[in-house]
Design a protein around this motif. Structure first.
Motif, PDB file in Angstrom:
ATOM      1  N   TRP A   1      -0.570   4.668   9.832  1.00 16.22           N
ATOM      2  CA  TRP A   1       0.058   3.501   9.207  1.00 16.22           C
ATOM      3  C   TRP A   1       0.930   3.861   8.010  1.00 16.22           C
ATOM      4  CZ3 TRP A   1      -1.057   2.555   4.093  1.00 16.22           C
ATOM      5  CH2 TRP A   1      -2.226   3.099   3.572  1.00 16.22           C
ATOM      6  N   LYS A   2       0.710   5.011   7.406  1.00 19.83           N
ATOM      7  CA  LYS A   2       1.520   5.393   6.246  1.00 19.83           C
ATOM      8  C   LYS A   2       2.933   5.824   6.635  1.00 19.83           C
ATOM      9  CE  LYS A   2      -2.350   6.904   3.336  1.00 19.83           C
ATOM     10  NZ  LYS A   2      -2.940   8.031   2.563  1.00 19.83           N
ATOM     11  N   VAL A   3       3.153   6.125   7.920  1.00 19.65           N
ATOM     12  CA  VAL A   3       4.460   6.604   8.389  1.00 19.65           C
ATOM     13  C   VAL A   3       5.286   5.412   8.869  1.00 19.65           C
ATOM     14  CG1 VAL A   3       5.673   8.103  10.008  1.00 19.65           C
ATOM     15  CG2 VAL A   3       3.428   8.782   9.096  1.00 19.65           C
ATOM     16  N   PRO A   4       6.433   5.117   8.261  1.00 23.97           N
ATOM     17  CA  PRO A   4       7.249   3.964   8.681  1.00 23.97           C
ATOM     18  C   PRO A   4       7.677   4.078  10.143  1.00 23.97           C
ATOM     19  CG  PRO A   4       7.977   4.785   6.547  1.00 23.97           C
ATOM     20  CD  PRO A   4       7.007   5.798   7.079  1.00 23.97           C
ATOM     21  N   ASP A   5       7.563   2.975  10.873  1.00 23.41           N
ATOM     22  CA  ASP A   5       7.965   2.928  12.280  1.00 23.41           C
ATOM     23  C   ASP A   5       8.419   1.508  12.602  1.00 23.41           C
ATOM     24  OD1 ASP A   5       8.380   3.095  14.967  1.00 23.41           O
ATOM     25  OD2 ASP A   5       6.299   3.491  15.519  1.00 23.41           O
ATOM     26  N   PRO A   6       9.728   1.214  12.435  1.00 26.08           N
ATOM     27  CA  PRO A   6      10.216  -0.148  12.693  1.00 26.08           C
ATOM     28  C   PRO A   6       9.990  -0.624  14.120  1.00 26.08           C
ATOM     29  CG  PRO A   6      11.851   1.148  11.495  1.00 26.08           C
ATOM     30  CD  PRO A   6      10.793   2.108  11.950  1.00 26.08           C
ATOM     31  N   SER A   7       9.793   0.315  15.063  1.00 17.70           N
ATOM     32  CA  SER A   7       9.616  -0.080  16.464  1.00 17.70           C
ATOM     33  C   SER A   7       8.162  -0.373  16.808  1.00 17.70           C
ATOM     34  CB  SER A   7      10.125   1.032  17.388  1.00 17.70           C
ATOM     35  OG  SER A   7       9.286   2.181  17.320  1.00 17.70           O
ATOM     36  N   PHE A   8       7.246  -0.215  15.839  1.00 18.67           N
ATOM     37  CA  PHE A   8       5.820  -0.399  16.140  1.00 18.67           C
ATOM     38  C   PHE A   8       5.563  -1.788  16.708  1.00 18.67           C
ATOM     39  CE2 PHE A   8       1.675  -2.071  15.042  1.00 18.67           C
ATOM     40  CZ  PHE A   8       0.836  -1.099  15.553  1.00 18.67           C
ATOM     41  N   GLN A   9       4.754  -1.842  17.757  1.00 16.41           N
ATOM     42  CA  GLN A   9       4.372  -3.110  18.369  1.00 16.41           C
ATOM     43  C   GLN A   9       2.860  -3.172  18.509  1.00 16.41           C
ATOM     44  OE1 GLN A   9       6.614  -3.198  22.094  1.00 16.41           O
ATOM     45  NE2 GLN A   9       7.901  -4.787  21.241  1.00 16.41           N
ATOM     46  N   HIS A  10       2.291  -4.311  18.111  1.00 16.87           N
ATOM     47  CA  HIS A  10       0.884  -4.544  18.401  1.00 16.87           C
ATOM     48  C   HIS A  10       0.736  -4.705  19.911  1.00 16.87           C
ATOM     49  CE1 HIS A  10      -0.228  -5.152  14.191  1.00 16.87           C
ATOM     50  NE2 HIS A  10       0.868  -5.868  14.065  1.00 16.87           N
TER      51      HIS A  10
ATOM     52  N   ALA B   1       0.819  -1.212   0.000  1.00 13.87           N
ATOM     53  CA  ALA B   1       0.000   0.000   0.000  1.00 13.87           C
ATOM     54  C   ALA B   1       0.853   1.262   0.000  1.00 13.87           C
ATOM     55  CB  ALA B   1      -0.926  -0.010   1.214  1.00 13.87           C
ATOM     56  N   ARG B   2       2.019   1.206   0.628  1.00 15.20           N
ATOM     57  CA  ARG B   2       2.875   2.393   0.682  1.00 15.20           C
ATOM     58  C   ARG B   2       3.631   2.620  -0.619  1.00 15.20           C
ATOM     59  NH1 ARG B   2       5.842   1.433   6.511  1.00 15.20           N
ATOM     60  NH2 ARG B   2       4.220   2.284   7.887  1.00 15.20           N
ATOM     61  N   SER B   3       4.236   1.545  -1.142  1.00 17.95           N
ATOM     62  CA  SER B   3       5.151   1.747  -2.267  1.00 17.95           C
ATOM     63  C   SER B   3       5.104   0.656  -3.323  1.00 17.95           C
ATOM     64  CB  SER B   3       6.587   1.837  -1.732  1.00 17.95           C
ATOM     65  OG  SER B   3       6.978   0.600  -1.142  1.00 17.95           O
ATOM     66  N   GLY B   4       4.313  -0.397  -3.083  1.00 19.64           N
ATOM     67  CA  GLY B   4       4.311  -1.517  -4.013  1.00 19.64           C
ATOM     68  C   GLY B   4       5.493  -2.444  -3.825  1.00 19.64           C
ATOM     69  N   ARG B   5       6.242  -2.250  -2.738  1.00 24.34           N
ATOM     70  CA  ARG B   5       7.444  -3.050  -2.497  1.00 24.34           C
ATOM     71  C   ARG B   5       7.483  -3.524  -1.049  1.00 24.34           C
ATOM     72  NH1 ARG B   5      11.112  -2.556  -6.443  1.00 24.34           N
ATOM     73  NH2 ARG B   5      12.786  -3.233  -5.056  1.00 24.34           N
ATOM     74  N   ALA B   6       8.363  -4.485  -0.782  1.00 28.95           N
ATOM     75  CA  ALA B   6       8.538  -4.975   0.583  1.00 28.95           C
ATOM     76  C   ALA B   6       9.178  -3.892   1.444  1.00 28.95           C
ATOM     77  CB  ALA B   6       9.415  -6.224   0.590  1.00 28.95           C
ATOM     78  N   ILE B   7       8.792  -3.845   2.714  1.00 28.49           N
ATOM     79  CA  ILE B   7       9.402  -2.922   3.667  1.00 28.49           C
ATOM     80  C   ILE B   7      10.802  -3.436   4.000  1.00 28.49           C
ATOM     81  CG2 ILE B   7       9.219  -1.963   5.988  1.00 28.49           C
ATOM     82  CD1 ILE B   7       6.182  -2.293   5.740  1.00 28.49           C
ATOM     83  N   GLY B   8      11.775  -2.547   3.996  1.00 28.16           N
ATOM     84  CA  GLY B   8      13.163  -2.966   4.186  1.00 28.16           C
ATOM     85  C   GLY B   8      13.415  -3.705   5.477  1.00 28.16           C
ATOM     86  N   HIS B   9      12.767  -3.274   6.582  1.00 26.33           N
ATOM     87  CA  HIS B   9      13.022  -3.938   7.857  1.00 26.33           C
ATOM     88  C   HIS B   9      12.115  -5.138   8.084  1.00 26.33           C
ATOM     89  CE1 HIS B   9       9.965  -0.781   8.902  1.00 26.33           C
ATOM     90  NE2 HIS B   9       9.409  -1.807   9.508  1.00 26.33           N
TER      91      HIS B   9
END
Length: 516
Positions: free
Chosen positions: A268-277, A144-152
């Motif tokens: 959700w559009k803002v990348p946050d590698p530390s996000f935790q459910h 949804a963000r870029s059409g690609r896998a998230i790097g992290h």
């Protein structure tokens, strides 16, 4: 700010997320929920902490701002500190505190291979099971963000909607999918009754995985694993649409933004590698009651076994003792081969050897493929279905055979212990012996051992108390050693090794009839 071997001491008033980089590569992300007048301290994740030995440049970045930079000496090693897996692939610590191999540190061919495998899984689900699946969670987020896998990110997530009315029936849907995937030649691991993983070797030689989750509607709420319980309209999910991901068009929910908002929040559009459910107990407790868990320390033991499998460890004295008790014609079934040192010893004399473990390391799987008389298969003692199927297969096997388990029983919770003796009784009812041994430690010593070795939990096991379970399973202990020392160890004494030989007389024999 201050960095040491225990963690990071941040400036007073800090809040938000931060990325930790070692020699320019992100290795971990953390978050501090609330600002405080006191300086917050963030401890290194426990799995990461045991690898912190060497020199490295540490940078900490919060958003676009660098808040710390400096060379640091961890531990005593004079080498540069590198966080890599046994194959040398860079690893990070994810939001769950687990080691992962991020896409950003792997060859681009890896994510392409995983995307191809995901498409094949979706095809099998659709054509063989009549189930439509879609990309979800981090995979959908990247699409949804870029059409690609998230790097992290490090894997691909898929979901499907179960229309069954009970958790048991929903689980049956998942098991049906798992069987279809196995028929298609895929390796499937069950994490719970609502979650499976397809594992395979990536083009770079390191492991890769694709997760498949059950979703369902109940009482007007949408459930998506143990992290989401929200009022989502069906129209946001169905009919599925297509979305681009890594150059392929894959199925996605009708309204990806709605699903991502309930999973990751309005930002959700803002990348946050530390996000935790952070689901509440009303979600977690329900899911655990409905679907349970088949993990029980599996990740820790998989890491421990992977390290052992790449070492040059010699066979244990226990394995040498067993080999002295059996003939080269005796087939050996080893429960919990770990890194495989003992399995290799059993197979060295040309014996037929089968290793069964719920945390099989890839290095052992590859090694077994090169051994003409040995193989390894997954077995989860916390999955009663798995135990019953394996026990039935073992019971049909003809010829002289023994079951061996070394340093396994002290790692099992009560239901796992019960399942072990059930497996032994089923597999050896034609006649046979189980050679079992381990090390008993008191609770504090067991915890210290697990922390030091990066292993799962070990419990203060009592071999004397296990005799009751043996009798209940139809066996009898015919040889024992170290039992008294083990009891002293449980009460605070030094660690003690113990062994026992358990016998199941062949049905119809005099011993069996006498006990009946």
């Amino acid at each position: 700010m201050h960095v040491d071997d225990t963690g990071i001491r941040l400036a007073p008033g800090f809040s938000g997320s931060g990325d930790v980089l070692f020699d320019g590569r992100r290795v971990w992300s953390f978050s501090v929920d609330r600002a405080s007048s006191e300086a917050p301290t963030v401890a290194w994740p426990k799995r990461m902490k045991r690898l912190l030995d060497g020199r490295v440049e540490v940078r900490i970045v919060a958003g676009a701002k660098e808040i710390y930079a400096g060379e640091h000496q961890f531990g005593t090693s004079t080498e540069r500190l590198r966080l890599v897996d046994p194959q040398g692939t860079p690893i990070i610590v994810d939001k769950w505190g687990l080691f992962q191999r991020p896409f950003e540190a792997r060859d681009p061919s890896v994510v392409h291979a995983m995307t191809d495998r995901a498409a094949e899984i979706l095809r099998v689900m659709r054509e063989d099971c009549g189930v439509e699946g879609w990309i979800a969670f981090g995979t959908l987020l990247g699409a949804a963000r870029s059409g690609r896998a998230i790097g992290h990110d490090s894997d691909i997530d898929l979901c499907f909607l179960s229309t069954a009315s009970t958790p048991a029936a929903m689980s049956a849907d998942l098991w049906r999918i798992a069987r279809a995937l196995r028929r298609a030649g895929m390796r499937v691991t069950h994490a719970s009754a609502s979650f499976i993983t397809v594992r395979f070797r990536g083009p770079d030689g390191a492991a890769a995985g694709i997760d498949i989750y059950i979703t369902f509607f109940l009482d007007g709420l949408f459930y998506e694993t143990a992290t989401v319980r929200a009022p989502v309209p069906r129209e946001a999910l169905l009919p599925l649409r297509e979305i681009e991901f890594e150059g392929r068009m894959l199925p996605a929910p009708a309204d990806p933004a709605k699903l991502l908002e309930v999973s990751y929040g309005p930002n959700w559009k803002v990348p946050d590698p530390s996000f935790q459910h952070q689901p509440g107990p009303e979600v977690v407790d329900r899911f655990h009651g409905w679907f349970g868990s088949l993990m029980h320390g599996r990740r820790d033991w998989r890491h421990f076994n992977a390290t052992a499998a790449t070492s040059d460890a010699a066979p244990s004295d226990f394995a040498e003792w067993v080999c002295g008790q059996i003939t080269p014609d005796t087939a050996v079934i080893e429960v919990g081969p770990g890194g495989g040192a003992d399995l290799r010893r059993y197979a060295a004399d040309g014996r037929q050897v089968l290793g069964l473990d719920y945390a099989l390391p890839a290095a052992l799987v590859r090694a077994a493929e090169r051994m003409p008389s040995a193989r390894v298969d997954p077995l989860n003692l916390y999955d009663r279905r798995d135990v019953l199927v394996r026990g039935a297969r073992m019971s049909r096997r003809l010829g002289d055979r023994v079951l061996v388990a070394h340093r396994v029983l002290e790692t099992l919770e009560p239901d796992g212990l019960e399942a072990f003796w059930l497996l032994a009784s089923m597999g050896l009812r034609r006649g046979g012996r189980a050679y079992v041994g381990g090390v008993t430690r008191h609770r504090a010593a067991g915890h210290e051992w697990s922390q030091r070795h990066g292993a799962g939990r070990v419990y203060p096991f009592s071999p004397a108390a296990a005799e009751e379970q043996v009798r209940a399973a139809g066996g009898r202990v015919v040889e024992r050693s170290g039992f008294e020392a083990a009891e002293r160890a449980r009460r605070g004494g030094p660690p003690a090794e113990w062994r026992m030989v358990v016998e199941w007389p062949e049905r119809g024999s005099a011993a069996g009839e006498e006990r009946a």
